[in-house]
Motif scaffolding. Structure first.
Motif, mmCIF file in Angstrom:
data_model
loop_
_atom_site.group_PDB
_atom_site.id
_atom_site.type_symbol
_atom_site.label_atom_id
_atom_site.label_comp_id
_atom_site.label_asym_id
_atom_site.label_seq_id
_atom_site.Cartn_x
_atom_site.Cartn_y
_atom_site.Cartn_z
ATOM 1 N N ASP A 191 26.198 3.380 12.149
ATOM 2 C CA ASP A 191 26.228 2.498 13.316
ATOM 3 C C ASP A 191 27.234 1.357 13.095
ATOM 4 O OD1 ASP A 191 25.189 1.617 15.819
ATOM 5 O OD2 ASP A 191 24.200 -0.002 14.723
ATOM 6 N N TRP A 192 27.191 0.792 11.916
ATOM 7 C CA TRP A 192 28.077 -0.321 11.570
ATOM 8 C C TRP A 192 29.554 0.100 11.592
ATOM 9 C CZ3 TRP A 192 29.735 -4.958 10.901
ATOM 10 C CH2 TRP A 192 30.721 -5.237 9.956
ATOM 11 N N THR A 193 29.869 1.227 10.924
ATOM 12 C CA THR A 193 31.277 1.663 10.884
ATOM 13 C C THR A 193 31.773 1.942 12.308
ATOM 14 O OG1 THR A 193 30.640 3.951 10.499
ATOM 15 C CG2 THR A 193 31.259 2.710 8.575
ATOM 16 N N HIS A 194 30.901 2.498 13.152
ATOM 17 C CA HIS A 194 31.299 2.794 14.524
ATOM 18 C C HIS A 194 31.611 1.502 15.286
ATOM 19 C CE1 HIS A 194 30.888 4.003 18.761
ATOM 20 N NE2 HIS A 194 31.469 5.107 18.332
ATOM 21 N N GLN A 195 30.776 0.484 15.076
ATOM 22 C CA GLN A 195 31.003 -0.814 15.752
ATOM 23 C C GLN A 195 32.352 -1.418 15.374
ATOM 24 O OE1 GLN A 195 28.206 -4.198 15.889
ATOM 25 N NE2 GLN A 195 26.748 -2.766 15.048
ATOM 26 N N VAL A 196 32.633 -1.458 14.069
ATOM 27 C CA VAL A 196 33.885 -2.089 13.612
ATOM 28 C C VAL A 196 35.082 -1.236 14.020
ATOM 29 C CG1 VAL A 196 35.163 -3.006 11.639
ATOM 30 C CG2 VAL A 196 32.695 -3.154 11.668
ATOM 31 N N ALA A 197 34.963 0.090 13.810
ATOM 32 C CA ALA A 197 36.086 0.979 14.151
ATOM 33 C C ALA A 197 36.438 0.856 15.636
ATOM 34 C CB ALA A 197 35.740 2.426 13.794
ATOM 35 N N SER A 198 35.429 0.777 16.496
ATOM 36 C CA SER A 198 35.673 0.679 17.948
ATOM 37 C C SER A 198 36.543 -0.524 18.290
ATOM 38 C CB SER A 198 34.368 0.534 18.721
ATOM 39 O OG SER A 198 33.512 1.568 18.406
ATOM 40 N N MET A 199 36.378 -1.574 17.507
ATOM 41 C CA MET A 199 37.173 -2.783 17.763
ATOM 42 C C MET A 199 38.623 -2.623 17.310
ATOM 43 S SD MET A 199 34.514 -5.717 16.809
ATOM 44 C CE MET A 199 33.390 -6.321 18.037
ATOM 45 N N CYS A 200 38.901 -1.531 16.595
ATOM 46 C CA CYS A 200 40.274 -1.270 16.117
ATOM 47 C C CYS A 200 40.924 -0.106 16.878
ATOM 48 C CB CYS A 200 40.259 -0.924 14.625
ATOM 49 S SG CYS A 200 39.518 -2.182 13.582
ATOM 50 N N PHE A 201 40.192 0.518 17.778
ATOM 51 C CA PHE A 201 40.710 1.714 18.454
ATOM 52 C C PHE A 201 42.013 1.443 19.203
ATOM 53 C CE2 PHE A 201 36.473 4.289 18.944
ATOM 54 C CZ PHE A 201 36.501 4.555 17.582
ATOM 55 N N ASP A 202 42.184 0.202 19.704
ATOM 56 C CA ASP A 202 43.402 -0.100 20.469
ATOM 57 C C ASP A 202 44.670 -0.075 19.607
ATOM 58 O OD1 ASP A 202 42.517 -2.375 19.114
ATOM 59 O OD2 ASP A 202 43.334 -3.755 20.592
ATOM 60 N N ALA A 203 44.516 -0.060 18.285
ATOM 61 C CA ALA A 203 45.698 -0.067 17.402
ATOM 62 C C ALA A 203 46.406 1.285 17.377
ATOM 63 C CB ALA A 203 45.305 -0.470 15.986
ATOM 64 N N ASN A 204 45.663 2.376 17.523
ATOM 65 C CA ASN A 204 46.279 3.712 17.478
ATOM 66 C C ASN A 204 45.298 4.780 17.978
ATOM 67 O OD1 ASN A 204 46.854 6.418 15.943
ATOM 68 N ND2 ASN A 204 48.776 5.283 15.861
ATOM 69 N N GLU A 205 45.677 5.430 19.058
ATOM 70 C CA GLU A 205 44.768 6.395 19.689
ATOM 71 C C GLU A 205 44.496 7.611 18.797
ATOM 72 O OE1 GLU A 205 46.218 7.650 23.514
ATOM 73 O OE2 GLU A 205 44.438 8.906 23.870
ATOM 74 N N ASP A 206 45.550 8.074 18.129
ATOM 75 C CA ASP A 206 45.427 9.248 17.268
ATOM 76 C C ASP A 206 44.431 9.002 16.115
ATOM 77 O OD1 ASP A 206 46.354 11.813 17.006
ATOM 78 O OD2 ASP A 206 47.931 11.268 15.560
ATOM 79 N N LEU A 207 44.551 7.833 15.518
ATOM 80 C CA LEU A 207 43.650 7.473 14.410
ATOM 81 C C LEU A 207 42.224 7.230 14.936
ATOM 82 C CD1 LEU A 207 44.112 7.228 11.390
ATOM 83 C CD2 LEU A 207 44.660 4.809 11.707
ATOM 84 N N ALA A 208 42.138 6.688 16.146
ATOM 85 C CA ALA A 208 40.823 6.489 16.776
ATOM 86 C C ALA A 208 40.135 7.843 16.965
ATOM 87 C CB ALA A 208 40.984 5.775 18.122
ATOM 88 N N ASN A 209 40.911 8.855 17.419
ATOM 89 C CA ASN A 209 40.337 10.197 17.601
ATOM 90 C C ASN A 209 39.918 10.803 16.260
ATOM 91 O OD1 ASN A 209 40.704 10.106 20.350
ATOM 92 N ND2 ASN A 209 42.721 11.071 20.283
ATOM 93 N N LYS A 210 40.731 10.538 15.249
ATOM 94 C CA LYS A 210 40.410 11.038 13.895
ATOM 95 C C LYS A 210 39.084 10.421 13.426
ATOM 96 C CE LYS A 210 41.684 13.162 10.078
ATOM 97 N NZ LYS A 210 42.023 14.584 10.057
ATOM 98 N N PHE A 211 38.945 9.099 13.631
ATOM 99 C CA PHE A 211 37.691 8.442 13.235
ATOM 100 C C PHE A 211 36.517 9.093 13.958
ATOM 101 C CE2 PHE A 211 34.148 5.676 14.018
ATOM 102 C CZ PHE A 211 33.824 5.264 12.727
ATOM 103 N N MET A 212 36.649 9.271 15.282
ATOM 104 C CA MET A 212 35.519 9.793 16.059
ATOM 105 C C MET A 212 35.131 11.204 15.616
ATOM 106 S SD MET A 212 34.076 7.539 17.752
ATOM 107 C CE MET A 212 32.846 8.669 18.377
ATOM 108 N N SER A 213 36.142 12.049 15.287
ATOM 109 C CA SER A 213 35.760 13.406 14.863
ATOM 110 C C SER A 213 35.039 13.363 13.514
ATOM 111 C CB SER A 213 36.959 14.360 14.874
ATOM 112 O OG SER A 213 37.826 14.027 13.851
ATOM 113 N N ARG A 214 35.479 12.474 12.630
ATOM 114 C CA ARG A 214 34.789 12.351 11.326
ATOM 115 C C ARG A 214 33.396 11.718 11.490
ATOM 116 N NH1 ARG A 214 38.743 10.923 6.325
ATOM 117 N NH2 ARG A 214 40.151 12.676 6.539
#
Ligand SMILES: Nc1nc2c(ncn2[C@@H]2O[C@H](COP(=O)(O)OP(=O)(O)O)[C@@H](OP(=O)(O)OP(=O)(O)O)[C@H]2O)c(=O)[nH]1
Length: 183
Positions: A139-162
């Motif tokens: 839950d925590w990693t998802h919260q912080v990562a979501s706040m960084c999603f605007d930096a790069n869409e491709d990496l955001a998608n990579k995070f979500m699949s993992r």
């Protein structure tokens, strides 16, 4: 290229003997993975960002000082690493509050490194963690990562699949909410 190899060499020496909690691998493997994720997903990335990715835990987890970093890598890399360094004297909940309140206002470079770091961490959940600890961490990693999603869409998608894969693995291991679990 030589700048990145210098950062890897300094990080390998500084983190010598440290291991990842999840896999027991040498800690340097995580730092290599974080910089590799960035080079794979971010076009025309600056070498200072890759160096800071490799060095992002060095102030938090080793005896290397800010002065040494400044001397060897310059003020830009030092500023990135400092922005990614938590105050380990604070309890976990306060460190997390600080991260959440700071990350939105950080530079794109800092958000990229944080997102790549979380990509690595989310797929390396230590098997010794309990159901509650695992659910809380996901839950925590998802919260912080979501706040960084605007930096790069491709990496955001990579995070979500993992993240999705780790959530499924945790549900398989502990059972899901319908069976009374917390995940
Ligand atoms: N998921 C994961 N984490 C590992 C691993 N090895 C080391 N870590 C570090 O452990 C921290 C997460 O564990 P904690 O919540 O502190 O729990 P613990 O001390 O009870 O193990 C993270 O640091 P942090 O500074 O609290 O957070 P972060 O900002 O680096 O994410 C992460 O960087 C691993 O194999 N998997």
């Amino acid at each position: 290229m030589s700048e990145l190899l210098l950062a890897l060499s300094v990080a390998a020496a500084a983190h010598k003997g440290q291991i990842r909690k999840g896999s027991g691998e040498p800690y340097i493997n995580h730092l290599i993975e974080v910089s590799h994720l960035l080079s794979e997903h971010v076009d025309a990335i600056d070498v200072e960002v890759l160096q800071a990715a490799v060095l992002h835990d060095i102030l938090e987890d080793t005896s290397v000082s800010r002065e040494e970093l400044l001397l060897q890598f310059g003020s830009k890399v030092l500023a990135y690493v400092e922005a990614l360094t938590d105050d380990k004297t604070l309890p976990l909940s306060q460190r997390r509050d600080q991260q959440l309140s700071h990350i939105t206002g950080e530079s794109k470079a800092v958000k990229l490194i944080k997102l790549a770091d979380l990509c690595s961490n989310v797929s390396s959940i230590p098997p010794s963690w309990s159901e509650t600890k695992t659910a809380d961490y996901l839950d925590w990693t998802h919260q912080v990562a979501s706040m960084c999603f605007d930096a790069n869409e491709d990496l955001a998608n990579k995070f979500m699949s993992r993240y999705d894969a780790s959530l499924l693995a945790a549900q398989a291991r502990f059972g899901n909410a319908q069976s009374g679990g917390e995940i």
